[in-house]
Design a protein around this motif. Sequence first.
Motif, short mmCIF file in Angstrom:
data_model
loop_
_atom_site.label_atom_id
_atom_site.label_comp_id
_atom_site.label_asym_id
_atom_site.label_seq_id
_atom_site.Cartn_x
_atom_site.Cartn_y
_atom_site.Cartn_z
N VAL A 139 -105.47 -12.82 2.32
CA VAL A 139 -104.34 -13.72 2.54
C VAL A 139 -104.68 -14.72 3.64
O VAL A 139 -105.26 -14.36 4.66
N ARG A 188 -103.33 -18.88 5.39
CA ARG A 188 -102.32 -19.92 5.46
C ARG A 188 -102.86 -21.06 6.32
O ARG A 188 -103.93 -20.93 6.93
N LEU A 224 -98.86 -8.72 -2.03
CA LEU A 224 -98.96 -9.73 -0.97
C LEU A 224 -97.80 -9.60 0.01
O LEU A 224 -97.99 -9.67 1.22
N ALA A 271 -98.48 -18.59 3.33
CA ALA A 271 -99.37 -17.45 3.16
C ALA A 271 -99.62 -17.20 1.68
O ALA A 271 -98.68 -17.10 0.89
N HIS A 272 -100.88 -17.08 1.31
CA HIS A 272 -101.22 -16.94 -0.11
C HIS A 272 -102.66 -16.44 -0.25
O HIS A 272 -103.42 -16.40 0.72
N THR A 273 -103.03 -16.10 -1.45
CA THR A 273 -104.43 -15.92 -1.81
C THR A 273 -104.76 -16.97 -2.86
O THR A 273 -103.87 -17.54 -3.48
#
Length: 449
Positions: free
Chosen positions: A386, A388, A59, A322-324
Amino acid sequence: MATSTLNPPSGPGAASSPSSTLTIPPLKPTTHASSSSTNTASHTDTSLRAELAATAATLSTRLANAVPLSSLAPLPPHTPQPTIPLIDLAPSFSASSSSSSNARHEVAQQIRTACLTTGFFQITNHGIPERVCNGILQQARRLFHELSPTQKEKLHMKGNALFRGWEPSDWTSVYVGQDEKKKELKEAFNWGWEPALELDLDKEGKGEEGNGYVELDGKPLDAAQGRGNVWPKEEELPGFFEGIREYYVAVMRLARHLCGLFAIALGLEERYFDGVLGHPGGIGRLIWYPAADGVVDGDAREKDGGDGLNADEEEEQLGLGAHTDYECFTLLLSSSDPGLEILLPPEASGFERPVWVPCPVREGTLTVNIADFLQRWTNGRFKSTVHRVVNQSKAGKERYSVPLFFSINYDAKVKTLPGCEQGEREGGFGEITAGEWVLERLRATREEE
């Protein structure tokens, strides 16, 4: 306790692919880097955490060169612009027949294309009434504004082993890379399945107590031990639980329906996943993003996502890092204000570097995205992208969202799906327990104290 298994249905009642018209092609092998890791079925904490650490590193790499769409020169005229596909689910709800089966396969083909590229799509005619959607958004407003700080504190998730209850902005963080210690500008409230939430589904034959439902840690619910949902008192917030229940029943039913379409999209029998959907996990979440301070140019961003915040604005206005996502897939309902941004890779955006693309605001739709567990299950074929949240609304305007993180049975043990052996890892990933995967990801969101 017996664990769930994947046994494609057979016999007269089994669904089958149509013998003519549309055929879902098999997944083609992809070019991938060789891995020195051995493909074993180890379930030790060490091996799982090592795998998750590698995921986090990936990531960070994907974020390194990312820029907002607004910072780039427009693509040439007549070039396809980066966007999120809109899929009409209406044909997929048709009664069983040859023509309706073909219609479901056509919808599944659109879903397949989205999953192989952006990992995101929006759905219309999804079957959840507008009244129900508006109702749960109203419950979100009530929870965050009508409860006092003392009442919220009594619902705090700090005493809950399953991360249920009220979540203040500084309690968890999903940031990765250079932003991993930044405070997120949001509050949330989390809950999971319990018998009272799906009474009508129990009456349809799901069985008492969820037909063997277990939680993320493989154990039954036990609210007395901090292993269950935490609800505000009825006298504090009248009608809140019923508002949650009504939406939860509808969205869980929709999620099960989508599982059949995902199966078709993968070239499997429509009911292939039934064996791991007897008591699936479904984590619901109410999220409140306070009004963005200093954002005055909201009009240009109100419809179809706009161009997003520029690099200077985004530094201060991030609501969710920001992430999954962690489970199989997410179904997102949000208020009519922009905010969700998706990091599209060069092959999906048309640019030479990863680009933050605002998700369109389309009335009456839900946004669906593939999550990490399904990406792993398909050996990297379906993309967990990804994303956000940046509050892009007019100054003084809040944003609310209601994601449903859908998982298969938490006690299900699965490995790479048939047809996906060639992908991110040669031969596929080893066996993993669904709940164990999700629980370790949740634990990682708590900052070290």
